[in-house]
Design an enzyme around this catalytic site. Sequence first.
Site, PDB file in Angstrom:
ATOM      1  N   LYS A 162      11.025  26.551  -3.769  1.00 27.89           N
ATOM      2  CA  LYS A 162       9.754  26.201  -3.385  1.00 27.89           C
ATOM      3  C   LYS A 162       9.618  27.173  -1.819  1.00 27.89           C
ATOM      4  CE  LYS A 162       7.261  24.712   0.428  1.00 27.89           C
ATOM      5  NZ  LYS A 162       6.213  25.449  -0.053  1.00 27.89           N
TER       6      LYS A 162
ATOM      7  N   GLU B  32      16.590  29.609   9.879  1.00 25.23           N
ATOM      8  CA  GLU B  32      16.083  30.799   9.960  1.00 25.23           C
ATOM      9  C   GLU B  32      14.430  30.613  11.162  1.00 25.23           C
ATOM     10  OE1 GLU B  32      17.953  33.170  11.614  1.00 25.23           O
ATOM     11  OE2 GLU B  32      19.845  32.367  10.372  1.00 25.23           O
TER      12      GLU B  32
ATOM     13  N   CYS C 108       9.725  37.954  12.263  1.00 24.45           N
ATOM     14  CA  CYS C 108      10.176  36.473  12.763  1.00 24.45           C
ATOM     15  C   CYS C 108      11.127  37.813  13.500  1.00 24.45           C
ATOM     16  CB  CYS C 108      10.803  36.137  12.374  1.00 24.45           C
ATOM     17  SG  CYS C 108      12.023  37.020  11.428  1.00 24.45           S
TER      18      CYS C 108
ATOM     19  N   GLU D  23       6.259  31.435  19.808  1.00 25.76           N
ATOM     20  CA  GLU D  23       5.699  32.919  19.375  1.00 25.76           C
ATOM     21  C   GLU D  23       3.793  33.016  18.656  1.00 25.76           C
ATOM     22  OE1 GLU D  23       7.590  32.045  14.901  1.00 25.76           O
ATOM     23  OE2 GLU D  23       8.230  33.904  15.058  1.00 25.76           O
TER      24      GLU D  23
HETATM   25  P1  NAD Z   1       6.184  27.017   8.208  1.00 20.35           P
HETATM   26  O1  NAD Z   1       7.438  26.199   8.344  1.00 20.35           O
HETATM   27  O2  NAD Z   1       5.044  26.364   7.693  1.00 20.35           O
HETATM   28  O3  NAD Z   1       6.536  26.840   6.463  1.00 20.35           O
HETATM   29  C1  NAD Z   1       7.657  27.629   5.796  1.00 20.35           C
HETATM   30  C2  NAD Z   1       8.245  27.026   4.363  1.00 20.35           C
HETATM   31  O4  NAD Z   1       8.351  25.438   5.451  1.00 20.35           O
HETATM   32  C3  NAD Z   1       7.208  26.730   3.704  1.00 20.35           C
HETATM   33  O5  NAD Z   1       7.604  26.836   2.317  1.00 20.35           O
HETATM   34  C4  NAD Z   1       5.530  25.440   4.219  1.00 20.35           C
HETATM   35  O6  NAD Z   1       5.556  25.289   2.653  1.00 20.35           O
HETATM   36  C5  NAD Z   1       7.972  24.416   3.707  1.00 20.35           C
HETATM   37  N1  NAD Z   1       7.536  23.441   4.807  1.00 20.35           N
HETATM   38  C6  NAD Z   1       6.264  22.896   5.857  1.00 20.35           C
HETATM   39  N2  NAD Z   1       5.831  21.869   5.995  1.00 20.35           N
HETATM   40  C7  NAD Z   1       7.375  21.436   5.216  1.00 20.35           C
HETATM   41  C8  NAD Z   1       7.587  20.328   4.894  1.00 20.35           C
HETATM   42  N3  NAD Z   1       7.161  18.347   6.067  1.00 20.35           N
HETATM   43  N4  NAD Z   1       9.188  19.620   4.352  1.00 20.35           N
HETATM   44  C9  NAD Z   1       9.769  20.904   3.939  1.00 20.35           C
HETATM   45  N5  NAD Z   1       9.125  22.228   3.824  1.00 20.35           N
HETATM   46  C10 NAD Z   1       7.360  22.089   4.772  1.00 20.35           C
HETATM   47  O7  NAD Z   1       5.998  28.613   8.508  1.00 20.35           O
HETATM   48  P2  NAD Z   1       5.398  29.791   7.712  1.00 20.35           P
HETATM   49  O8  NAD Z   1       4.350  30.006   8.452  1.00 20.35           O
HETATM   50  O9  NAD Z   1       5.853  29.928   5.732  1.00 20.35           O
HETATM   51  O10 NAD Z   1       6.304  31.579   8.558  1.00 20.35           O
HETATM   52  C11 NAD Z   1       6.166  31.486   9.526  1.00 20.35           C
HETATM   53  C12 NAD Z   1       7.715  31.078  10.601  1.00 20.35           C
HETATM   54  O11 NAD Z   1       8.275  31.522   9.634  1.00 20.35           O
HETATM   55  C13 NAD Z   1       7.548  31.925  12.514  1.00 20.35           C
HETATM   56  O12 NAD Z   1       8.323  31.310  12.991  1.00 20.35           O
HETATM   57  C14 NAD Z   1       8.125  33.105  11.206  1.00 20.35           C
HETATM   58  O13 NAD Z   1       9.402  33.476  12.887  1.00 20.35           O
HETATM   59  C15 NAD Z   1       9.373  32.569  10.928  1.00 20.35           C
HETATM   60  N6  NAD Z   1      10.906  33.213  10.141  1.00 20.35           N
HETATM   61  C16 NAD Z   1      11.698  33.314  10.516  1.00 20.35           C
HETATM   62  C17 NAD Z   1      12.572  33.907   9.960  1.00 20.35           C
HETATM   63  C18 NAD Z   1      14.126  34.143  10.445  1.00 20.35           C
HETATM   64  O14 NAD Z   1      14.720  35.090   9.665  1.00 20.35           O
HETATM   65  N7  NAD Z   1      14.356  34.038  11.344  1.00 20.35           N
HETATM   66  C19 NAD Z   1      12.033  35.065   8.963  1.00 20.35           C
HETATM   67  C20 NAD Z   1      10.903  35.661   8.265  1.00 20.35           C
HETATM   68  C21 NAD Z   1       9.844  34.147   9.333  1.00 20.35           C
END
Ligand code: NAD
Length: 477
Positions: free
Chosen positions: A172, A247, A281, A379
Amino acid sequence: MSKHQNYIAGEWTDSGEFQPNVNPSDLSDVVGEYARADAASARRAVDAAADAFASWQVSGIQQRADILDKVGSAIIARKEEFGRLLSREEGKTLAEGIGEANRAGQIFKFFAGEALRIEGEKLASVRPGIEVEITREPVGVVGIITPWNFPIAIPAWKIAPALAFGNCVVFKPADLVPGCAWAIADLLHEAGIPKGVFNLVMGRGSVVGQALIQSPHVQAITFTGSVGTGRAIAVQCAEAGKKVQLEMGGKNPLVVLDDADLKVAVNCAVQGAYFSTGQRCTASSRLIVTAGIHDAFVAAMKEAISKLVVGDALKPETQIGPVVDASQLEQDLAYTRIAGEEGAEVFGGRTLEREAKGFYLEPVLFVGTHNEMRINREEIFGPSASVIRVTNYEEALAVANGTEFGLCAGVCTQSLKHASHFKRHSQAGMVMVNLPTAGVDYHVPFGGRKGSSYGPREQGRYAAEFYTTVKTTYIAP
Ligand code: NAD
């Protein structure tokens, strides 16, 4: 307008609704229409994966290696096309998009090799005449949930090891970037992935993501995204007894010591904080600078960021693409307001107009900040960084570690003593010496400590930890 369906049980499948994928550099440009699945479609994908697992888990390693290698080669051969698609849907510059696509290809090829190198151990038993074998087996059906900021590399570094080690996948992707996800599904289909082994279900996290997490037929969830979502998923997985890997966010420090090469330090800070529009990130969001170099560093940073070219991601001269969408732009602007209210000097940070309507934002530097300010604790995820002035190395290290996060940390210094001490005492999963905090290799482990990560590391040989389960067998002759 081209419509893109989900990929379930080896078929391109209608899931009811479609949503437009909009280019953040030009809001009038729609990349395509992509399926938005309901929970029933997600459950069908899980059933298909569970059915396929019986044969895929004992499939030959050559078959897995060949499929992954084909996908990797195809991505590399078509990296300009996929890089352009990525830049169009996410807003990274074309050079960054092509670089990320190439890296995704390399990841697939690396895990093609790993499929052939699955290791075990053989030991003598403490009971004479008996032998003990330790082998790695696939976990089962893996649910993969990814963020929008690395639309092809992060899916690659989860999908490739999952398949290499014999798991079946339901993927997903983030709602904002279905284009690269669809392209990966298409390549796996073309490479001959057996029916049900890999499934793509595009849709909302609260619907499709939750359907994966709640399914008893999914044995493991790998998630990259924000802290709040990740922690809630970990609780659900713990209750259901699922394996989970998270992550999440960062508030990565870059320490600049008095003896740093100023040019190197500014280059590290500019690349680490602002490239990829700061939407990483691993972004260097806290620049911790000792007193002796502070003023020269701030002056050089202001000069460097005022020269950065912000514009349409696809234009060759662009160095900083647009912010990904309206709500991320609003968040970035809100933190700039907060920085001012907290007493920081704000340099840059205004919205910009370009030929087409898009989410353009000037890079911003917050000067005269301290580590307790909200801008240094939370962040932001935009093209921004704060300068925190400290008196010496010891204070710099304490401030660098003074955060709930622990993904990546950097130090710019010419002192071997300080570099070695920082390497050992940084509370981050990854440490960079005289290098930007962002920008990592694909064949070594990636991940953090404290609030940034949870569960086994991703990538490199260490990926086996999450995507396999260990069996201990005792054999008497
Ligand atoms: P997000 O948490 O909003 O979404 C991530 C994923 O989770 C998406 O596919 C989203 O649709 C899904 N999701 C959202 N709510 C959910 C739920 N209730 N149940 C299951 N799935 C759900 O994050 P984002 O805005 O897409 O990405 C940005 C974040 O990702 C930042 O905090 C960044 O630091 C982090 N990030 C971390 C790394 C790492 O490796 N540490 C790498 C890239 C991004």
